[in-house]
Write an enzyme that holds these catalytic residues in place. Structure first.
Site, PDB file in Angstrom:
ATOM      1  N   ASN A 161       0.799  -1.131   0.093  1.00  0.00           N
ATOM      2  CA  ASN A 161       0.060   0.061   0.233  1.00  0.00           C
ATOM      3  C   ASN A 161       0.951   1.169  -0.029  1.00  0.00           C
ATOM      4  O   ASN A 161       1.464   1.781   1.063  1.00  0.00           O
ATOM      5  CB  ASN A 161      -0.891  -0.145   1.330  1.00  0.00           C
ATOM      6  CG  ASN A 161      -1.936   1.211   1.378  1.00  0.00           C
ATOM      7  OD1 ASN A 161      -1.732   2.190   0.730  1.00  0.00           O
ATOM      8  ND2 ASN A 161      -2.791   1.063   2.390  1.00  0.00           N
ATOM      9  N   LYS A 215       3.268   0.610   3.225  1.00  0.00           N
ATOM     10  CA  LYS A 215       2.673  -0.526   4.080  1.00  0.00           C
ATOM     11  C   LYS A 215       3.132  -1.628   3.556  1.00  0.00           C
ATOM     12  O   LYS A 215       2.517  -1.898   2.288  1.00  0.00           O
ATOM     13  CB  LYS A 215       1.149  -0.324   4.377  1.00  0.00           C
ATOM     14  CG  LYS A 215       0.895   0.749   5.812  1.00  0.00           C
ATOM     15  CD  LYS A 215      -0.409   0.436   6.063  1.00  0.00           C
ATOM     16  CE  LYS A 215      -0.970   1.691   6.926  1.00  0.00           C
ATOM     17  NZ  LYS A 215      -2.330   1.879   7.008  1.00  0.00           N
ATOM     18  N   ARG A 267      -2.847  -2.061  -3.418  1.00  0.00           N
ATOM     19  CA  ARG A 267      -4.002  -1.383  -2.993  1.00  0.00           C
ATOM     20  C   ARG A 267      -3.977  -0.161  -4.054  1.00  0.00           C
ATOM     21  O   ARG A 267      -2.717   0.723  -3.867  1.00  0.00           O
ATOM     22  CB  ARG A 267      -3.775  -0.790  -1.667  1.00  0.00           C
ATOM     23  CG  ARG A 267      -5.049   0.124  -1.469  1.00  0.00           C
ATOM     24  CD  ARG A 267      -5.053   0.912  -0.313  1.00  0.00           C
ATOM     25  NE  ARG A 267      -6.302   1.817  -0.209  1.00  0.00           N
ATOM     26  CZ  ARG A 267      -6.513   2.986   0.731  1.00  0.00           C
ATOM     27  NH1 ARG A 267      -5.050   3.365   1.377  1.00  0.00           N
ATOM     28  NH2 ARG A 267      -7.405   3.553   0.793  1.00  0.00           N
ATOM     29  N   HIS A 302     -12.903   2.915   0.454  1.00  0.00           N
ATOM     30  CA  HIS A 302     -12.783   1.991   1.493  1.00  0.00           C
ATOM     31  C   HIS A 302     -13.586   0.608   0.927  1.00  0.00           C
ATOM     32  O   HIS A 302     -14.079  -0.183   1.670  1.00  0.00           O
ATOM     33  CB  HIS A 302     -13.565   2.316   2.789  1.00  0.00           C
ATOM     34  CG  HIS A 302     -12.988   3.411   3.630  1.00  0.00           C
ATOM     35  ND1 HIS A 302     -13.437   4.569   3.933  1.00  0.00           N
ATOM     36  CD2 HIS A 302     -11.613   3.711   3.553  1.00  0.00           C
ATOM     37  CE1 HIS A 302     -12.679   5.447   4.756  1.00  0.00           C
ATOM     38  NE2 HIS A 302     -11.380   4.824   4.417  1.00  0.00           N
ATOM     39  N   HIS A 310     -17.204   2.211   8.327  1.00  0.00           N
ATOM     40  CA  HIS A 310     -15.920   2.046   8.569  1.00  0.00           C
ATOM     41  C   HIS A 310     -15.261   3.544   9.216  1.00  0.00           C
ATOM     42  O   HIS A 310     -15.445   4.552   8.298  1.00  0.00           O
ATOM     43  CB  HIS A 310     -15.008   2.012   7.350  1.00  0.00           C
ATOM     44  CG  HIS A 310     -13.718   1.867   7.056  1.00  0.00           C
ATOM     45  ND1 HIS A 310     -13.005   0.893   6.917  1.00  0.00           N
ATOM     46  CD2 HIS A 310     -12.880   2.757   7.360  1.00  0.00           C
ATOM     47  CE1 HIS A 310     -11.680   1.442   6.873  1.00  0.00           C
ATOM     48  NE2 HIS A 310     -11.670   2.443   7.119  1.00  0.00           N
ATOM     49  N   LEU A 311     -14.919   3.469  10.260  1.00  0.00           N
ATOM     50  CA  LEU A 311     -14.469   4.831  11.054  1.00  0.00           C
ATOM     51  C   LEU A 311     -12.962   4.668  11.139  1.00  0.00           C
ATOM     52  O   LEU A 311     -12.396   4.192  12.333  1.00  0.00           O
ATOM     53  CB  LEU A 311     -15.129   4.986  12.156  1.00  0.00           C
ATOM     54  CG  LEU A 311     -16.551   4.979  12.204  1.00  0.00           C
ATOM     55  CD1 LEU A 311     -17.444   5.200  13.649  1.00  0.00           C
ATOM     56  CD2 LEU A 311     -17.180   6.125  11.117  1.00  0.00           C
ATOM     57  N   GLY A 312     -12.040   5.095  10.289  1.00  0.00           N
ATOM     58  CA  GLY A 312     -10.661   5.086  10.668  1.00  0.00           C
ATOM     59  C   GLY A 312     -10.295   6.783  10.684  1.00  0.00           C
ATOM     60  O   GLY A 312     -10.783   7.541  10.975  1.00  0.00           O
ATOM     61  N   ASN A 313      -9.056   7.105   9.998  1.00  0.00           N
ATOM     62  CA  ASN A 313      -8.803   8.484   9.880  1.00  0.00           C
ATOM     63  C   ASN A 313      -9.779   9.178   8.883  1.00  0.00           C
ATOM     64  O   ASN A 313     -10.377  10.089   9.007  1.00  0.00           O
ATOM     65  CB  ASN A 313      -7.456   8.541   9.288  1.00  0.00           C
ATOM     66  CG  ASN A 313      -6.413   8.362  10.548  1.00  0.00           C
ATOM     67  OD1 ASN A 313      -6.639   9.113  11.766  1.00  0.00           O
ATOM     68  ND2 ASN A 313      -5.325   7.636  10.495  1.00  0.00           N
ATOM     69  N   GLY A 314      -9.970   8.250   7.895  1.00  0.00           N
ATOM     70  CA  GLY A 314     -11.270   8.577   6.763  1.00  0.00           C
ATOM     71  C   GLY A 314     -12.096   7.734   7.422  1.00  0.00           C
ATOM     72  O   GLY A 314     -12.286   6.621   7.776  1.00  0.00           O
ATOM     73  N   ARG A 363     -11.418  15.986   8.277  1.00  0.00           N
ATOM     74  CA  ARG A 363     -12.170  16.145   7.177  1.00  0.00           C
ATOM     75  C   ARG A 363     -13.790  16.555   7.317  1.00  0.00           C
ATOM     76  O   ARG A 363     -14.311  15.933   8.134  1.00  0.00           O
ATOM     77  CB  ARG A 363     -12.193  15.175   5.802  1.00  0.00           C
ATOM     78  CG  ARG A 363     -10.854  14.915   5.485  1.00  0.00           C
ATOM     79  CD  ARG A 363     -11.086  13.649   4.330  1.00  0.00           C
ATOM     80  NE  ARG A 363      -9.772  12.996   4.729  1.00  0.00           N
ATOM     81  CZ  ARG A 363      -9.831  11.473   4.495  1.00  0.00           C
ATOM     82  NH1 ARG A 363     -10.822  10.981   3.406  1.00  0.00           N
ATOM     83  NH2 ARG A 363      -8.739  10.738   4.616  1.00  0.00           N
ATOM     84  N   ARG A 385      -9.339   9.262  20.313  1.00  0.00           N
ATOM     85  CA  ARG A 385      -8.745   9.021  21.869  1.00  0.00           C
ATOM     86  C   ARG A 385      -8.562  10.031  22.665  1.00  0.00           C
ATOM     87  O   ARG A 385      -8.918  10.267  23.912  1.00  0.00           O
ATOM     88  CB  ARG A 385      -7.670   8.025  21.931  1.00  0.00           C
ATOM     89  CG  ARG A 385      -7.779   6.576  21.313  1.00  0.00           C
ATOM     90  CD  ARG A 385      -6.668   6.064  20.952  1.00  0.00           C
ATOM     91  NE  ARG A 385      -5.869   6.598  19.518  1.00  0.00           N
ATOM     92  CZ  ARG A 385      -5.057   5.835  19.218  1.00  0.00           C
ATOM     93  NH1 ARG A 385      -4.589   4.575  19.367  1.00  0.00           N
ATOM     94  NH2 ARG A 385      -4.501   6.430  17.779  1.00  0.00           N
ATOM     95  N   GLU A 430      -7.938  -5.346   5.312  1.00  0.00           N
ATOM     96  CA  GLU A 430      -7.897  -5.171   3.868  1.00  0.00           C
ATOM     97  C   GLU A 430      -6.700  -5.905   3.093  1.00  0.00           C
ATOM     98  O   GLU A 430      -6.862  -6.160   1.859  1.00  0.00           O
ATOM     99  CB  GLU A 430      -7.739  -3.405   3.501  1.00  0.00           C
ATOM    100  CG  GLU A 430      -9.081  -2.839   3.983  1.00  0.00           C
ATOM    101  CD  GLU A 430      -8.638  -1.249   4.080  1.00  0.00           C
ATOM    102  OE1 GLU A 430      -8.413  -0.950   5.387  1.00  0.00           O
ATOM    103  OE2 GLU A 430      -8.988  -0.433   3.468  1.00  0.00           O
TER     104      GLU A 430
HETATM  105  P1  ADP Z   1      -6.478   4.483   8.789  1.00  0.00           P
HETATM  106  O1  ADP Z   1      -7.854   4.911   8.587  1.00  0.00           O
HETATM  107  O2  ADP Z   1      -5.354   5.556   8.818  1.00  0.00           O
HETATM  108  O3  ADP Z   1      -6.168   3.144   8.235  1.00  0.00           O
HETATM  109  P2  ADP Z   1      -7.382   3.429  11.438  1.00  0.00           P
HETATM  110  O4  ADP Z   1      -8.292   2.594  10.822  1.00  0.00           O
HETATM  111  O5  ADP Z   1      -6.272   2.565  12.147  1.00  0.00           O
HETATM  112  O6  ADP Z   1      -6.678   4.299  10.510  1.00  0.00           O
HETATM  113  O7  ADP Z   1      -7.941   4.433  12.437  1.00  0.00           O
HETATM  114  C1  ADP Z   1      -7.069   5.341  13.143  1.00  0.00           C
HETATM  115  C2  ADP Z   1      -8.077   6.223  14.051  1.00  0.00           C
HETATM  116  O8  ADP Z   1      -8.602   5.236  15.079  1.00  0.00           O
HETATM  117  C3  ADP Z   1      -7.280   7.083  14.942  1.00  0.00           C
HETATM  118  O9  ADP Z   1      -7.216   8.377  14.521  1.00  0.00           O
HETATM  119  C4  ADP Z   1      -8.095   7.166  16.239  1.00  0.00           C
HETATM  120  O10 ADP Z   1      -8.844   8.191  16.093  1.00  0.00           O
HETATM  121  C5  ADP Z   1      -8.968   6.047  16.248  1.00  0.00           C
HETATM  122  N1  ADP Z   1      -8.623   4.986  17.386  1.00  0.00           N
HETATM  123  C6  ADP Z   1      -7.710   4.065  17.455  1.00  0.00           C
HETATM  124  N2  ADP Z   1      -8.002   3.397  18.734  1.00  0.00           N
HETATM  125  C7  ADP Z   1      -8.888   4.293  19.193  1.00  0.00           C
HETATM  126  C8  ADP Z   1      -9.624   4.032  20.508  1.00  0.00           C
HETATM  127  N3  ADP Z   1      -9.099   2.863  21.560  1.00  0.00           N
HETATM  128  N4  ADP Z   1     -10.668   4.596  20.831  1.00  0.00           N
HETATM  129  C9  ADP Z   1     -11.142   5.563  19.906  1.00  0.00           C
HETATM  130  N5  ADP Z   1     -10.641   5.750  18.935  1.00  0.00           N
HETATM  131  C10 ADP Z   1      -9.352   5.025  18.470  1.00  0.00           C
END
Ligand code: ADP
Length: 400
Positions: free
Chosen positions: A7, A14, A92, A181, A209-213, A242, A286, A387
């Site tokens: 990736n 990655k 990816r 995603h 799906h809740l990551g950075n995006g 965003r 966090r 993924e």
């Molecule tokens: P990416 O989108 O880069 O793949 P991830 O899916 O790893 O990222 O998600 C990253 C986000 O997950 C971080 O910005 C953080 O806000 C959130 N996160 C990670 N661990 C926790 C936690 N224990 N509680 C709340 N949010 C968390």
């Protein structure tokens, strides 16, 4: 069969090496600060081996990938004896436009198509392509596969992907909703079917799906019907930095009021908005959840706005799907934040969702689980995304 998954981002790579005969991770890691001073390579033997960090000059993606190959094949942590053991490389690729509805073996035509999509994903497709070309230079005969973030959403119908702007923009410039995603939504949907003990073809699912995006997807019989990200990954849910959905007139208004250039406005919407913009504390949930709800009013407001948007989309997608068997939470926040899950699912019993607050608090640590009460008509599942595994599996499929 051994498959390397890459990736490639603008300044990072990655990687994960899979043995697909046993579906195990042989090694994985991350190259950081590609093209900058102070580059490092993390390397872990196995899925949960001890992380080792190496400092070295990584001027470009080709050097980064060569270093990865070196770590995989030499030294005490080597996992293969030579690159001849490598059967294929899966990449990816963020944007495949409307040309790709599934993963493909990479040839000159596919490379051109990835290049043509740079206009849609100027930050992502160029480094994705660099990764492909770097592998090609080092291992000219190896098979490479492209797995697109957009491909899964190609099943959306025009009513979901056409924007209400002059049709010429779609016809002439392919401006439409693409969604992202896709690999993650597809993976957790198939895991949800396993967990529910029903065929995917019989299920209506909403995957979050809740990551950075962040994005959410309405999936009927395994097919994406609608998703919140749009032409770019800026639309939809509020994210770390965003803005997600916004009154488009605001963009014009703010640019005029503050005399902002296009790139300044782009920066504001992509890097300074979302929960960071509201809280002015952090983009990392966090930090906002620490001491919740006593941290600060603005931290609470950011969490409430973030969660309210998710709730609104779940309601909308239940309407789009005409029902729902399960809501599936995944990625960094989705897997790890009981607070967001509880705010979103508060007072949803009319829609058939009853959260089991104790199960919601469980730290799942990579495990899958159902966090609803037995009488909840709609199930709520926590499923860690993977993924890289999907990319490796698609690579094996494309090689057949
Ligand atoms: P990416 O989108 O880069 O793949 P991830 O899916 O790893 O990222 O998600 C990253 C986000 O997950 C971080 O910005 C953080 O806000 C959130 N996160 C990670 N661990 C926790 C936690 N224990 N509680 C709340 N949010 C968390």
């Amino acid at each position: 069969m051994k498959v390397l998954v890459l990736n490639c981002g603008s300044s990072s790579i990655k990687y994960q090496l899979f043995d697909m005969t046993s579906t195990t991770v042989l090694a994985k890691g991350l190259v950081q600060r590609v093209g900058m001073a102070g580059s490092t390579i993390d390397y872990r033997k196995g899925d949960d081996g001890k992380k080792k960090v190496y400092e070295c000059d990584v001027l470009d993606h080709k050097i980064g990938i060569s270093k990865i190959f070196e770590l995989l094949t030499t030294g005490e942590d080597a996992v293969i004896s030579s690159l001849k053991e490598l059967d294929a490389v899966g990449h990816r690729v963020v944007h495949g436009g409307d040309k790709f509805s599934s993963s493909v073996l990479i040839d000159a035509e596919v490379k051109k198509a990835i290049h043509d999509c740079i206009v849609f994903a100027p930050l992502h497709n160029p480094p994705n392509l660099k990764g492909v070309e770097a592998v090609e230079e080092i291992l000219p005969t190896i098979k490479q596969v492209a797995v697109f973030d957009t491909a899964f959403h190609q099943t959306m119908k025009p009513e979901a992907y056409i924007y209400a702007i002059p049709y010429m923009f779609y016809e002439k410039h392919r401006i439409r909703r693409y969604g992202f995603h896709g690999t993650s939504h597809r993976y957790v949907a198939s895991r949800a079917a396993k967990l529910l003990g029903k065929p995917l073809e019989e299920l209506k699912l909403i995957t979050v799906h809740l990551g950075n995006g962040c994005s959410i997807c309405a999936i009927d019989k395994g097919k994406s019907l609608d998703t919140s990200m749009g032409h770019t990954p800026l639309e939809g849910l509020a994210m770390g930095t965003r803005c997600g959905d916004l009154d488009p007139a605001l963009i014009l208004h703010i640019m005029k009021q503050y005399e902002l250039t296009i790139s300044e406005m782009d920066n504001l919407l992509n890097k300074h908005s979302g929960v960071l913009g509201i809280s002015q504390i952090s983009s990392d949930l966090r930090d906002l959840e620490e001491d919740w709800p006593k941290k600060s009013e603005r931290a609470n407001l950011a969490l409430d706005v973030y969660s309210h948007r998710i709730k609104k989309y779940i309601g909308a997608y239940m309407a789009v799907l005409n029902g729902c068997d399960a809501v599936v939470w995944t990625a960094g926040v989705g897997e790890n934040s009981p607070i967001v899950r509880s705010i979103v699912h508060r007072e949803m019993s009319w829609l058939g969702i009853k959260l089991d607050l104790e199960k919601n608090e469980v730290t799942w640590r990579g495990a899958e689980g159902d966090i609803t009460t037995p009488d909840s008509k709609v199930k709520v599942l926590v499923i860690p995304t993977n993924e890289e595994l999907v990319i490796a599996q698609d690579t094996v499929e494309c090689m057949k």
